[in-house]
Design an enzyme around this catalytic site. Structure first.
Site, short mmCIF file in Angstrom:
data_model
loop_
_atom_site.label_atom_id
_atom_site.label_comp_id
_atom_site.label_asym_id
_atom_site.label_seq_id
_atom_site.Cartn_x
_atom_site.Cartn_y
_atom_site.Cartn_z
N ASP A 128 -26.45 28.26 -15.57
CA ASP A 128 -26.24 26.96 -16.20
C ASP A 128 -27.51 26.58 -16.96
O ASP A 128 -28.58 27.15 -16.74
CB ASP A 128 -25.92 25.89 -15.15
CG ASP A 128 -25.63 24.53 -15.79
OD1 ASP A 128 -24.74 24.47 -16.66
OD2 ASP A 128 -26.30 23.54 -15.45
N SER A 129 -27.38 25.60 -17.84
CA SER A 129 -28.54 25.12 -18.58
C SER A 129 -29.52 24.38 -17.68
O SER A 129 -30.66 24.14 -18.09
CB SER A 129 -28.08 24.20 -19.72
OG SER A 129 -27.40 23.08 -19.20
N CYS A 148 -21.42 26.45 -17.23
CA CYS A 148 -21.88 25.50 -18.24
C CYS A 148 -20.78 25.40 -19.27
O CYS A 148 -20.42 26.40 -19.90
CB CYS A 148 -23.18 26.00 -18.88
SG CYS A 148 -23.74 25.03 -20.30
N GLU A 176 -30.13 14.81 -14.81
CA GLU A 176 -31.28 15.67 -14.58
C GLU A 176 -32.52 14.87 -14.16
O GLU A 176 -33.41 15.39 -13.49
CB GLU A 176 -31.59 16.50 -15.83
CG GLU A 176 -30.58 17.59 -16.13
CD GLU A 176 -30.80 18.86 -15.31
OE1 GLU A 176 -31.92 19.04 -14.79
OE2 GLU A 176 -29.86 19.66 -15.20
N CYS A 232 -18.16 19.01 -18.21
CA CYS A 232 -19.56 19.40 -18.08
C CYS A 232 -19.84 19.52 -16.59
O CYS A 232 -19.47 18.62 -15.81
CB CYS A 232 -20.49 18.37 -18.71
SG CYS A 232 -22.25 18.70 -18.46
N HIS A 268 -22.41 19.10 -14.97
CA HIS A 268 -23.28 18.04 -14.45
C HIS A 268 -22.48 16.82 -13.96
O HIS A 268 -22.91 16.12 -13.04
CB HIS A 268 -24.26 17.55 -15.53
CG HIS A 268 -25.42 18.45 -15.76
ND1 HIS A 268 -25.31 19.65 -16.43
CD2 HIS A 268 -26.73 18.32 -15.44
CE1 HIS A 268 -26.50 20.22 -16.50
NE2 HIS A 268 -27.38 19.44 -15.91
#
Length: 285
Positions: free
Chosen positions: A21-22, A84, A168, A200, A202
């Protein structure tokens, strides 16, 4: 094992499952994979130094994803999950059709969009809402996949670029985050969607807040559950990948940024200790 020309194909060595993932978002998928498939060896790679991917060009996203895949395959992975949505939307097809056949023809890369599209397409929905990064929404990847499976479904999409940086930074419970969420989600409620895709990895960190804002009548499933079940079915159907169960399973974590920062937030998001973690530079691969 023989190929079409009756030449022997060397079987793959027992391999690991890689998750990429990023940043930290892929941990929402990874946590469910560990619950569903606990007795395997894994590598998790977070490209935290270069996030967010959602604001970058398709060419850059592909190059970052190619470097991540190269790193994971060289570390012994036989299968990679691109956890991702942005990379799945912008880079996965090219990775599968151009990168793999030339560099790692016996190995596989899977994304997160197809399993979610299949799950939502089979439900009795009429209007599906999708939130994601700019790159994911602009790609139209979800709409293409869903309408291929269920052309009758209406799709309403909303780009939500501020959410990844907020997550994040660990701002999950900040009033500013909830205010931004309400602003993003209000148009989808107005359009009377009956289900919402969190496009996403996240976003499940904000799942409870999203459900509260959308209300009980709107289905908001956890993408990680869907993806983990899909992976289990895939492994059952592809024994040739030689990904074997083990009694003493091991997880190695890698990040392209500060490992202490990754460990601190990652343990909170994953819900368990992160022990084996190293910082790596994949930019030259």
């Amino acid at each position: 094992m023989l190929n079409k020309k009756n030449k022997k194909i060397k079987p793959l060595k027992p391999g690991l499952i890689g998750v990429f993932d990023s940043g930290l978002g892929g941990l929402t998928v990874f946590s469910h994979i560990l619950k569903t498939l606990p007795n395997y060896n894994y590598i998790y790679l977070g490209d935290n130094a270069r996030l967010p991917y959602g604001e970058k060009s398709a060419e850059t996203i592909y190059e970052y994803s190619r470097q991540a895949a190269t790193f994971l395959f060289e570390k012994g992975c036989n299968l990679i999950i691109v956890a991702c949505n942005t990379a799945s939307a912008q880079a996965l097809k090219k990775l599968q059709t151009k990168f793999l056949p030339i560099n790692f023809p016996d190995k596989r890369i899977l994304g997160v969009i197809r399993p979610l599209a299949e799950e939502f397409a089979k439900k009795n929905h009429k209007i599906i809402g999708i939130i994601g990064t700019k790159a994911t929404i602009n790609s139209g990847a979800y709409q293409t996949e869903i309408n291929h499976l269920a052309p009758q479904l209406k799709i309403e999409q909303k780009s939500t670029p501020l959410l990844v940086p907020l997550i994040e930074e660990g701002w999950l419970k900040k009033p500013e985050t909830k205010m931004i969420l309400k602003k993003y989600l209000r148009p989808l409620k107005t359009k009377q969607v009956d289900a919402l895709i969190l496009g996403c990895t996240h976003y499940p960190f904000l799942l409870s807040s999203i459900k509260q804002i959308m209300g009980k009548k709107i289905a908001v499933p956890d993408p990680g559950v869907v993806i983990a079940n899909s992976l289990k079915n895939y492994l059952d159907r592809h024994p040739e990948l030689n990904i074997q169960k083990t009694k003493n399973s091991k997880i190695n974590y890698y990040t392209t940024d500060n490992p202490e920062y990754f460990k601190k937030l990652g343990e909170k998001f994953l819900g368990q200790k992160i022990i084996n973690i190293k910082q790596v530079d994949i930019s030259e691969l």
